[in-house]
Design a protein around this motif. Structure first.
Motif, PDB file in Angstrom:
ATOM      1  N   GLN A 115      -9.911  33.080  23.113  1.00  0.00           N
ATOM      2  CA  GLN A 115      -9.185  32.196  21.861  1.00  0.00           C
ATOM      3  C   GLN A 115      -7.762  32.794  21.671  1.00  0.00           C
ATOM      4  N   LEU A 116      -7.601  34.120  21.703  1.00  0.00           N
ATOM      5  CA  LEU A 116      -6.336  34.414  21.594  1.00  0.00           C
ATOM      6  C   LEU A 116      -5.217  34.216  22.666  1.00  0.00           C
ATOM      7  N   ARG A 117      -5.760  34.277  23.736  1.00  0.00           N
ATOM      8  CA  ARG A 117      -5.030  33.907  25.141  1.00  0.00           C
ATOM      9  C   ARG A 117      -4.663  32.583  24.938  1.00  0.00           C
ATOM     10  N   ASP A 118      -5.464  31.794  24.515  1.00  0.00           N
ATOM     11  CA  ASP A 118      -4.999  30.044  24.225  1.00  0.00           C
ATOM     12  C   ASP A 118      -3.868  30.126  23.073  1.00  0.00           C
ATOM     13  N   SER A 119      -4.169  30.728  22.071  1.00  0.00           N
ATOM     14  CA  SER A 119      -3.294  30.669  20.966  1.00  0.00           C
ATOM     15  C   SER A 119      -1.877  31.103  21.348  1.00  0.00           C
ATOM     16  N   ARG A 120      -1.826  32.313  22.263  1.00  0.00           N
ATOM     17  CA  ARG A 120      -0.717  32.933  22.726  1.00  0.00           C
ATOM     18  C   ARG A 120      -0.002  31.798  23.681  1.00  0.00           C
ATOM     19  N   HIS A 121      -0.817  31.309  24.453  1.00  0.00           N
ATOM     20  CA  HIS A 121      -0.254  30.015  25.587  1.00  0.00           C
ATOM     21  C   HIS A 121       0.437  29.123  24.595  1.00  0.00           C
ATOM     22  N   GLN A 122      -0.349  28.623  23.661  1.00  0.00           N
ATOM     23  CA  GLN A 122       0.252  27.429  22.869  1.00  0.00           C
ATOM     24  C   GLN A 122       1.567  27.725  22.338  1.00  0.00           C
ATOM     25  N   VAL A 123       1.701  29.086  21.573  1.00  0.00           N
ATOM     26  CA  VAL A 123       2.653  29.497  21.126  1.00  0.00           C
ATOM     27  C   VAL A 123       3.887  29.438  21.951  1.00  0.00           C
ATOM     28  N   MET A 124       3.569  30.075  23.304  1.00  0.00           N
ATOM     29  CA  MET A 124       4.939  29.915  24.240  1.00  0.00           C
ATOM     30  C   MET A 124       5.199  28.622  24.728  1.00  0.00           C
ATOM     31  N   GLN A 125       4.197  27.839  24.698  1.00  0.00           N
ATOM     32  CA  GLN A 125       4.536  26.220  25.362  1.00  0.00           C
ATOM     33  C   GLN A 125       5.536  25.579  24.135  1.00  0.00           C
ATOM     34  N   GLU A 126       5.022  25.922  22.870  1.00  0.00           N
ATOM     35  CA  GLU A 126       5.717  25.522  21.876  1.00  0.00           C
ATOM     36  C   GLU A 126       7.210  26.191  21.849  1.00  0.00           C
ATOM     37  N   VAL A 127       7.516  27.155  21.877  1.00  0.00           N
ATOM     38  CA  VAL A 127       8.829  27.710  22.112  1.00  0.00           C
ATOM     39  C   VAL A 127       9.540  27.264  23.403  1.00  0.00           C
ATOM     40  N   ARG A 128       8.943  27.173  24.485  1.00  0.00           N
ATOM     41  CA  ARG A 128       9.407  26.569  25.653  1.00  0.00           C
ATOM     42  C   ARG A 128       9.914  25.209  25.303  1.00  0.00           C
ATOM     43  N   ARG A 129       9.197  24.271  24.624  1.00  0.00           N
ATOM     44  CA  ARG A 129       9.374  22.945  24.290  1.00  0.00           C
ATOM     45  C   ARG A 129      10.676  22.900  23.356  1.00  0.00           C
ATOM     46  N   GLU A 130      10.595  23.725  22.424  1.00  0.00           N
ATOM     47  CA  GLU A 130      11.873  23.797  21.646  1.00  0.00           C
ATOM     48  C   GLU A 130      13.205  24.132  22.321  1.00  0.00           C
ATOM     49  N   GLN A 131      12.861  25.072  23.058  1.00  0.00           N
ATOM     50  CA  GLN A 131      14.297  25.353  23.794  1.00  0.00           C
ATOM     51  C   GLN A 131      14.550  24.402  24.851  1.00  0.00           C
ATOM     52  N   VAL A 132      13.696  23.589  25.455  1.00  0.00           N
ATOM     53  CA  VAL A 132      14.292  22.348  26.279  1.00  0.00           C
ATOM     54  C   VAL A 132      14.668  21.220  25.328  1.00  0.00           C
ATOM     55  N   GLU A 133      14.457  21.126  24.223  1.00  0.00           N
ATOM     56  CA  GLU A 133      14.716  20.285  23.117  1.00  0.00           C
ATOM     57  C   GLU A 133      16.360  20.347  22.814  1.00  0.00           C
ATOM     58  N   GLN A 134      16.392  21.661  22.608  1.00  0.00           N
ATOM     59  CA  GLN A 134      17.722  22.158  22.198  1.00  0.00           C
ATOM     60  C   GLN A 134      18.692  22.240  23.121  1.00  0.00           C
ATOM     61  N   LYS A 157      -1.915  34.538  15.719  1.00  0.00           N
ATOM     62  CA  LYS A 157      -3.369  35.235  15.735  1.00  0.00           C
ATOM     63  C   LYS A 157      -4.024  35.300  14.407  1.00  0.00           C
ATOM     64  N   THR A 158      -3.069  35.583  13.213  1.00  0.00           N
ATOM     65  CA  THR A 158      -3.861  35.693  11.938  1.00  0.00           C
ATOM     66  C   THR A 158      -4.187  34.367  11.603  1.00  0.00           C
ATOM     67  N   ALA A 159      -3.520  33.239  12.053  1.00  0.00           N
ATOM     68  CA  ALA A 159      -3.904  31.738  11.517  1.00  0.00           C
ATOM     69  C   ALA A 159      -5.444  31.721  12.272  1.00  0.00           C
ATOM     70  N   SER A 160      -5.871  32.093  13.412  1.00  0.00           N
ATOM     71  CA  SER A 160      -7.104  31.853  13.757  1.00  0.00           C
ATOM     72  C   SER A 160      -8.145  32.661  13.475  1.00  0.00           C
ATOM     73  N   LEU A 161      -7.685  33.710  12.720  1.00  0.00           N
ATOM     74  CA  LEU A 161      -8.929  34.318  12.093  1.00  0.00           C
ATOM     75  C   LEU A 161      -9.529  33.933  11.107  1.00  0.00           C
ATOM     76  N   SER A 162     -10.865  34.443  10.569  1.00  0.00           N
ATOM     77  CA  SER A 162     -11.422  33.930   9.527  1.00  0.00           C
ATOM     78  C   SER A 162     -10.787  34.459   8.093  1.00  0.00           C
ATOM     79  N   GLU A 163     -11.093  34.442   7.013  1.00  0.00           N
ATOM     80  CA  GLU A 163     -10.637  34.900   5.835  1.00  0.00           C
ATOM     81  C   GLU A 163     -10.954  36.316   5.792  1.00  0.00           C
ATOM     82  N   LYS A 164     -12.181  36.714   6.270  1.00  0.00           N
ATOM     83  CA  LYS A 164     -12.728  38.103   6.198  1.00  0.00           C
ATOM     84  C   LYS A 164     -11.908  38.926   7.180  1.00  0.00           C
ATOM     85  N   ALA A 165     -11.751  38.469   8.224  1.00  0.00           N
ATOM     86  CA  ALA A 165     -11.057  39.277   9.423  1.00  0.00           C
ATOM     87  C   ALA A 165      -9.798  39.395   8.841  1.00  0.00           C
ATOM     88  N   ARG A 166      -8.976  38.241   8.361  1.00  0.00           N
ATOM     89  CA  ARG A 166      -7.538  38.313   7.829  1.00  0.00           C
ATOM     90  C   ARG A 166      -7.402  39.387   6.895  1.00  0.00           C
TER      91      ARG A 166
END
Length: 186
Positions: A115-134, A157-166
């Motif tokens: 889950q953490l690997r996927d969220s990291r991958h999504q964030v990095m894709q989002e950053v790259r997409r923003e850079q391309v758009e810019q 990472k914290t967004a993917s955590l449950s409230e208790k884990a956060r």
């Protein structure tokens, strides 16, 4: 002087036109290499650089589902065999219980790591997409600093955590910050 009669006695001269091994195994190591079992660990194509983008990670989601089902099955089995199952099942020995719990923990950790690997991958894709758009808009790209990138990854990472884990994570961060602010012991 007589010519060396075998390749073993020949001096270590290497032509640049032919490829030869620059090292030889000692007889003991050669014997050990012959008798040692061959390690043929299959590579995971999802993370293998030799696959080079030809593998779609979404095609391997069935492994996640299988691991999740296995963890749920193991958890139910542990609860049943815990001794509170009404006496139908024989309780587990301490060693079996510890082994099953460690396996369950391992399965849960694998799931969380993916889950953490996927969220990291999504964030990095989002950053790259923003850079391309810019770059397309203005022709210039401003890159994020490491601190900004780290902050974005931490937020995902914290967004993917449950409230208790956060809450637990925030307590740990506060304790770490408090410890850091204390004067050193003398």
């Amino acid at each position: 002087e007589p010519e060396p009669d075998s390749a073993d006695e020949a001096p270590a001269e290497y032509s640049s036109k032919s490829r030869k091994a620059l090292h030889r195994l000692t007889p003991a190591l050669a014997e050990l290499a012959k008798t040692a079992p061959k390690r043929s660990a299959p590579r995971d194509p999802r993370h293998d650089p030799l696959v080079n983008g030809r593998c779609v990670p979404a095609a391997w989601d069935f492994l996640r589902e299988e691991r999740r089902r296995e963890a749920n099955r193991l958890e139910k089995w542990l609860k049943r065999r815990d001794g509170s199952g009404g006496g139908r099942h024989q309780p587990l020995s301490e060693e079996e219980r510890e082994r099953a719990k460690s396996l369950l923990l391992r399965l849960r950790q694998l799931e969380r790591r993916e889950q953490l690997r996927d969220s990291r991958h999504q964030v990095m894709q989002e950053v790259r997409r923003e850079q391309v758009e810019q770059a397309e808009r203005s022709g210039r790209v401003s890159y994020l600093s490491r601190a900004q990138l780290r902050a974005r990854l931490e937020a995902a990472k914290t967004a993917s955590l449950s409230e208790k884990a956060r809450q637990k994570l925030e307590k740990r961060k506060a304790a770490r910050e408090k410890k850091r602010r204390l004067p050193p012991k003398s």
